[in-house]
Design a protein around this motif. Structure first.
Motif, PDB file in Angstrom:
ATOM      1  N   SER A 186      10.249  36.017  62.784  1.00  0.00           N
ATOM      2  CA  SER A 186      10.756  34.986  63.696  1.00  0.00           C
ATOM      3  C   SER A 186       9.621  34.107  64.220  1.00  0.00           C
ATOM      4  N   ALA A 187       8.472  34.755  64.538  1.00  0.00           N
ATOM      5  CA  ALA A 187       7.319  33.989  65.021  1.00  0.00           C
ATOM      6  C   ALA A 187       6.791  33.061  63.945  1.00  0.00           C
ATOM      7  N   PRO A 245      16.997  36.134  66.116  1.00  0.00           N
ATOM      8  CA  PRO A 245      16.848  36.803  67.416  1.00  0.00           C
ATOM      9  C   PRO A 245      17.778  37.996  67.626  1.00  0.00           C
ATOM     10  N   GLU A 272      10.547  40.448  64.206  1.00  0.00           N
ATOM     11  CA  GLU A 272       9.978  39.604  65.262  1.00  0.00           C
ATOM     12  C   GLU A 272       8.795  38.782  64.730  1.00  0.00           C
ATOM     13  N   LYS A 273       8.005  39.430  63.826  1.00  0.00           N
ATOM     14  CA  LYS A 273       6.906  38.671  63.203  1.00  0.00           C
ATOM     15  C   LYS A 273       7.459  37.521  62.365  1.00  0.00           C
ATOM     16  N   GLU A 305      16.315  42.036  67.742  1.00  0.00           N
ATOM     17  CA  GLU A 305      15.310  42.352  68.749  1.00  0.00           C
ATOM     18  C   GLU A 305      14.948  43.832  68.661  1.00  0.00           C
ATOM     19  N   ASN A 362      12.920  45.038  66.440  1.00  0.00           N
ATOM     20  CA  ASN A 362      12.381  45.242  65.085  1.00  0.00           C
ATOM     21  C   ASN A 362      11.123  44.387  64.970  1.00  0.00           C
ATOM     22  N   LYS A 363       9.953  45.047  64.978  1.00  0.00           N
ATOM     23  CA  LYS A 363       8.687  44.310  65.010  1.00  0.00           C
ATOM     24  C   LYS A 363       8.494  43.435  63.786  1.00  0.00           C
ATOM     25  N   ARG A 400      16.196  30.566  62.469  1.00  0.00           N
ATOM     26  CA  ARG A 400      15.683  30.960  63.788  1.00  0.00           C
ATOM     27  C   ARG A 400      16.818  31.361  64.715  1.00  0.00           C
TER      28      ARG A 400
END
Length: 558
Positions: free
Chosen positions: A404-405, A392, A401-402, A395, A397-398, A388
């Motif tokens: 990361s979520a 970050p 980001e998914k 940033e 990059n969708k 994690r």
């Protein structure tokens, strides 16, 4: 049992044991050669102690314990009480290293008894420090603290500088674990006053590394790195032992807090390598071997007892057969009485064995929950934290980001699973855990839970297993009340007297027929009764229709 009684019981066996050498593979070569030339008991005992120390330094705790036991038998035979007490403490430390805490405590307590009788401050300082370590490693800090304080008192009285360094360092670690950082730093810095330039590198490394950890985890990164850097020069001299995994984990934490993910990841990988090193594999092998030996000896003892019992039964039958020839009627009556008695004894033994099996299965389940929870937190949780921290940077990059979520969700689930297996709040004591549980229920505004506590409970420490069982029992009873009692208030009281800790839970709900508990097919009440039996407690349940229910649970303190 006193030392003199132990000598009398084992005197016949010791005559043979003292003159027989250990198995060849247990003795280092140089000591084995000296053993062949040894001429008296004092010299033989000294060589066994040297062999034990050599094995202990090499983390070979199984063979170390064997050597110390041989030396102990000689000391007991010769009635050298102070030497016997020191060896008992050494054996306790070996059991501690292999996580056999019950055996460790038993041997350390015997050492304290002898040193107290001999009025030996140095010996008492060592034995009380060992007892402190036993409870510290089981996370029972409230019991560990007074033992460390006693060790500190006696080591000051004895002028034991090396011992003072160790105990002060232990106190620093204990206060850090309980969140008292000021006392933690105070004792750690004071421990440095008892280090000497001639002391071995492990002491210096351990002192600097621990201070580095403390300051780093407190957020004083610059000061933390200062002490970690002072520890670094000693690292090459101590090999793959002595908390190198903690050292690299502290560096990982430092670089993570500093915002250097690449270096943090590198240190974390080193931490994992040391944690999974051959040293730990070897230690686990020794733990398994010790447990196997212990279980084997226990089974052999049971078999011997059964053989003796069988021989006695055969003699009894022969006697009754002879009497049968002389007085037929009297023998028949005696046989019936004997048969009924044996039948009752057999049934009683079967019940006891069944109860013991249930307790052991339940205890094993709780220990496994604790192990899994720690593995989830220490291994998977830390790896997710590193991932994690790195992600970050991507940033915009969708897809990342998914990811990361999902990682955040996964980390939360790991934390929840770990908490459900063994609630972290129990590390702060049972009372704190019950308060937290009450607060969480009260926050729903559907039920008001009031918790009260006797002041004298602050002086009482229950085993960790008892605390966890009581906590789970309270959860289960509250769950039943929420589902069935239809009440808006619950009172929980935790009290104590000289013999028992008493838990009382009351509600003013509809009440229920307590006879229905025996007919219940659910697991809830079965789990409650199994947990109470596991900790040798008892429960009384009173309930009246439209007047509510009261649950009273008593747990023995000793």
């Amino acid at each position: 049992m006193t030392l003199q009684k132990a000598i009398c019981i084992s005197a016949a066996v010791l005559i043979c044991l003292v003159i027989l050498p250990l198995r060849a593979q247990k003795l280092p070569t140089d000591i084995a050669e000296k053993m062949k030339l040894a001429t008296d008991s004092a010299e033989v005992m000294s060589l066994y102690v040297q062999a034990g120390n050599t094995h202990y330094t090499a983390s070979d705790f199984l063979n170390a314990a064997d050597c110390y036991f041989h030396a102990l038998r000689i000391a007991e035979k010769k009635q050298w009480e102070e030497k016997a007490a020191s060896l008992l403490n050494n054996i306790a430390i070996c059991y501690l290293e292999t996580e056999k805490f019950e055996e460790a405590e038993k041997h350390a307590a015997r050492a304290v008894e002898i040193f107290t009788r001999l009025n030996s401050p140095a010996g008492l300082g060592d034995a009380y420090n060992t007892l402190g370590n036993i409870y510290y490693l089981q996370a029972i800090d409230s019991v560990a603290l007074p033992y460390y304080m006693k060790s500190l008192h006696y080591r000051k009285a004895a002028g034991d500088t090396a011992g003072l360094f160790a105990t002060l360092k232990n106190l620093g670690g204990l206060y850090f674990e309980t969140g008292d950082t000021l006392n933690s730093i105070h004792f750690m810095l004071e421990s440095l006053n008892y280090l000497r330039p001639a002391d071995d590198s492990i002491r210096w490394f351990s002192a600097y590394m621990t201070l580095g950890e403390l300051y780093t985890y407190m957020g004083q990164l610059e000061r933390g790195k200062y002490y970690l850097d002072k520890a670094a020069p000693y690292k090459p001299t101590i090999g793959g032992y002595h908390k190198l995994d903690d050292y690299h984990y502290a560096l990982y934490y430092y670089y993570k807090a500093e915002g250097n993910p690449a270096q943090a990841l590198a240190e974390y990988q080193k931490y994992v390598e040391y944690k999974d090193s051959l040293v730990n594999i070897e230690k686990n092998r020794q733990i398994l071997e010790l447990n196997t030996r212990y279980e084997t000896e226990k089974k052999e003892t049971q078999i011997k007892q059964q053989q003796i019992q069988l021989e006695n039964e055969q003699k009894t039958r022969m006697l009754y057969t002879a009497l049968f020839i002389s007085i037929l009627l009297l023998t028949a009556m005696g046989f019936i009485v004997l048969y009924q008695r044996q039948k009752r004894q057999t049934e009683l033994k079967l019940r006891e064995q069944h109860d013991k099996s249930v307790r052991e299965i339940f205890r094993a389940e709780q220990n496994e929950r604790i192990r899994i929870a720690r593995d989830l937190h220490d291994s998977i949780g830390q790896k997710l934290a590193v991932m994690r921290m790195i992600l970050p940077k991507a940033e915009g990059n969708k897809e990342l980001e998914k990811v990361s979520a999902y990682l955040e969700e996964t980390a939360n689930e790991v934390r929840n699973i770990s908490h459900n297996l063994i609630p972290e709040i129990l590390n702060f004591g049972l009372a704190k855990a019950i308060e937290n549980l009450a607060d969480r229920i009260n926050s729903t505004e559907q039920l008001k839970v009031t918790f009260t506590l006797d002041e004298q409970l602050h002086k009482i420490s229950l085993p960790k297993q008892s605390e966890l069982s009581l906590y789970r029992i309270i959860q289960e009873i509250l769950s039943n009340i929420i589902r069935h009692a239809q009440t808006d208030t619950v009172n929980i009281h935790l009290g104590a007297d000289d013999k028992f800790v008493q838990l009382v839970i009351e509600d003013k709900g509809h009440g229920f027929d307590t006879r229905a508990i025996d007919e219940s097919k659910g697991l809830g009440w079965k789990n409650i009764f199994a947990r109470i039996k596991l900790i040798n407690g008892n429960i009384k349940i009173q309930s009246e229709k439209n007047k509510g229910s009261t649950f009273v649970i008593n747990i023995p303190i000793a």
